[in-house]
Scaffold this active site. Structure first.
Site, PDB file in Angstrom:
ATOM      1  N   SER A 290      44.950  -8.112  -2.575  1.00  0.00           N
ATOM      2  CA  SER A 290      44.087  -9.127  -1.977  1.00  0.00           C
ATOM      3  C   SER A 290      43.370 -10.022  -2.967  1.00  0.00           C
ATOM      4  O   SER A 290      43.006 -11.149  -2.630  1.00  0.00           O
ATOM      5  CB  SER A 290      43.044  -8.447  -1.085  1.00  0.00           C
ATOM      6  OG  SER A 290      42.251  -7.540  -1.843  1.00  0.00           O
TER       7      SER A 290
ATOM      8  N   HIS B 254      47.282  -8.109   4.210  1.00  0.00           N
ATOM      9  CA  HIS B 254      47.407  -9.503   3.795  1.00  0.00           C
ATOM     10  C   HIS B 254      48.847 -10.007   3.860  1.00  0.00           C
ATOM     11  O   HIS B 254      49.114 -11.126   3.420  1.00  0.00           O
ATOM     12  CB  HIS B 254      46.861  -9.675   2.378  1.00  0.00           C
ATOM     13  CG  HIS B 254      45.382  -9.486   2.282  1.00  0.00           C
ATOM     14  ND1 HIS B 254      44.476 -10.514   2.431  1.00  0.00           N
ATOM     15  CD2 HIS B 254      44.640  -8.355   2.089  1.00  0.00           C
ATOM     16  CE1 HIS B 254      43.249 -10.050   2.313  1.00  0.00           C
ATOM     17  NE2 HIS B 254      43.317  -8.739   2.105  1.00  0.00           N
TER      18      HIS B 254
ATOM     19  N   LYS C  26      42.869 -10.750  10.133  1.00  0.00           N
ATOM     20  CA  LYS C  26      43.406 -11.807   9.282  1.00  0.00           C
ATOM     21  C   LYS C  26      44.347 -12.693  10.103  1.00  0.00           C
ATOM     22  O   LYS C  26      43.897 -13.570  10.822  1.00  0.00           O
ATOM     23  CB  LYS C  26      44.048 -11.179   8.060  1.00  0.00           C
ATOM     24  CG  LYS C  26      43.008 -10.386   7.240  1.00  0.00           C
ATOM     25  CD  LYS C  26      43.584  -9.606   6.125  1.00  0.00           C
ATOM     26  CE  LYS C  26      42.479  -8.908   5.328  1.00  0.00           C
ATOM     27  NZ  LYS C  26      41.711  -7.910   6.099  1.00  0.00           N
TER      28      LYS C  26
END
Length: 513
Positions: free
Chosen positions: A186, A214, A245
């Site tokens: 990340s 991610h 996300k």
């Protein structure tokens, strides 16, 4: 007799940071304008500090789904999944994610952090976890909650991993083994070497788990994450993802073999002792999943943006390191300069995130930027312009653009790239070799009064920011400060010291919370 609260009362970092005007955390967003722009302290800024990669948090369809779920089920489930907190929506979300990820079963959990904590339920005293040193904190805590043994290997160093696996097989032949890694890391935006990890897992009889927080929704032709990107879905035993996300919600998912997921469902403390995902969160994630599968052009646009920003920064002389993803870190180096850079960005209308030690090595402070598929070219060009202006002003980049630069190859489907080759400066910073070591008398004697003043100002800011906790490294630097600096104090512009002292005292008095 000591008081457990003493450490809290004696902790002054927050107050000192606020006094210096360089406190970057807990910035309250007052309003959002389509997610790509937000208002903070009355100032409208371009958001390049969010993990909302596909821009779905502002999608009207996702909002409508959340509203309808609240109207039907209320605002909360008021209990754990085990007892009264399971809705038909939860089961539908699990069914859809199992299908999406090509897994036998899936389990959704209230937060991404809690999802990784659930891993502890399958780890026993005789199990060994092999973990990348840059894994997310939630993976670290998931191992700590278990009774297993953890063996950390150097970041993406698979030779080191093999050494640890080999030692384990020789010394602990009966131990259970699992390799746990982030898919996309990340902070630096590089990707794990999953092909080699899978190869080693087969050689040493270990399981594999990827944290695709991610990468899910981002990597691969269908957006299924790291294992799809490398064509290794069948060889990756467990996959984890978060909804906060790309999926415009809150929560997480674990997917894998039916028996394993069912065991976690009944044994994981973060599942059975925590309230379940709210109806709005579940409905939002469901709608986002539907959109992600129906609109692959969002991923294409996101990768186009990532390529534009990486190469835009590099053309100016910035170093974006090893990233090949929409996580675009910009190396600043010095911790104090990094905070100044962040503040200048904010004042110019750009929201980004400063990353300093211990999140990175000393001398490796960076500005982390990340992008959404919904950013406009106009917004992106504005961000690049502002970075260039500040970068030149702070001597982070040269005044004249380099004649050439090495472009970044982005992790588009079927490219199989893992990382960009690190520059010498990035590699040195990542290894902690750029940490400041003070100055010799000879170096100081060659500095102008303006340079000495700047160095002193940096030292004061750095020490006031960190010395409240009496860190040994700071005390060592302070002890090495040569007397020559004080001999030159008469040449330091008095205005600088006066203004700085007055500002410090005034801000310190204003903020006593």
């Amino acid at each position: 007799m000591s008081d457990v609260f003493d450490k809290c009362r004696n902790w002054n970092d927050y107050r000192i940071a606020k006094a210096t005007g360089l406190y970057p955390y807990f910035r309250a967003i007052e309003e959002s304008f389509g997610a790509t722009e937000v208002q903070i302290e009355g100032r409208r800024v371009i958001m390049v500090g969010s993990n909302n990669y596909l821009g779905l948090s502002a999608d009207p369809r996702v909002k409508e789904a959340a509203i309808k779920a609240v109207e039907r089920y209320g605002t909360t489930c008021s209990g754990s999944r085990l007892l009264n907190g399971t809705l038909a929506l939860h089961e539908e979300l699990e069914h859809q994610f199992a299908r999406f990820l090509n897994r036998e079963s899936a389990l959704v959990i209230s937060t991404g952090f809690q999802t990784n904590l659930a891993m502890a339920s399958i780890l026993g005293r005789h199990d060994i976890v092999f973990a990348d040193r840059q894994n997310h904190a939630s993976l670290v805590d998931g191992v700590r909650l278990s009774f297993s043994t953890e063996r950390k290997y150097r970041h993406n160093d698979l030779e080191h991993l093999e050494q640890l696996l080999q030692q384990s097989v020789e010394k602990e032949p009966k131990a259970g083994r699992i390799i746990v890694t982030d898919g996309v890391f990340s902070m630096e935006g590089d990707i794990c070497d999953l092909p080699r990890i899978v190869e080693l897992s087969k050689k040493y009889n270990a399981r594999v788990m990827t944290d695709d927080a991610h990468s899910m929704g981002v990597l691969g032709e269908k957006g299924r994450g790291t294992s799809e990107y490398f064509g290794l879905e069948a060889e990756t035993d467990l996959v984890m993802g978060t909804f906060s996300k790309s999926f415009a919600s809150l929560g997480g998912v674990l997917a894998g073999p039916q028996d394993v997921i069912n065991y976690m469902r009944h044994k994981s403390r973060s599942v059975i002792f925590s309230a379940s995902m709210t109806p709005a969160s579940v409905a939002s994630a469901l709608k986002a999943l539907e959109i992600i599968q129906a609109e692959p052009e969002r991923r294409t646009r996101l990768m186009d943006i990532a390529e534009k920003m990486h190469n835009g920064f590099r053309a100016m002389g910035f170093d974006t390191g090893v990233s090949v993803t929409p996580v675009v870190p910009v190396l600043i180096g010095d911790q104090v300069k990094c905070f100044r850079f962040w503040k200048a960005l904010h004042e110019a209308g750009v929201f980004a995130n400063p990353v300093i030690p211990p999140a990175v090595e000393p001398g490796h402070a960076l500005i982390r930027t990340s992008y959404m598929a919904t950013h406009t070219d106009e917004q992106l060009d504005r961000v690049l312009d502002i970075f260039e202006q500040i970068g030149k002003k702070m001597d982070v980049i040269p005044q004249t653009r380099p004649s050439s630069y090495t472009p970044v190859q982005i992790a588009r489907p079927h490219t199989f790239v893992r990382n960009n080759k690190a520059s010498e400066k990035w590699a040195a910073a990542a290894a902690g070799e750029l940490a400041p070591n003070g100055f010799s008398l000879d170096q100081l004697s060659r500095m102008s009064s303006r340079e000495v003043a700047g160095r002193l100002f940096d030292a004061v800011e750095t020490l006031t920011w960190r010395a409240a906790n009496l860190q040994s490294e700071d005390l060592r630097k302070l002890g090495q400060m040569p007397m020559k600096l004080w001999e030159k104090r008469a040449n330091i512009p008095g205005l600088l010291l006066e203004k700085g002292a007055n500002l410090f005292i005034r801000n310190g008095r204003e903020d006593r919370s």
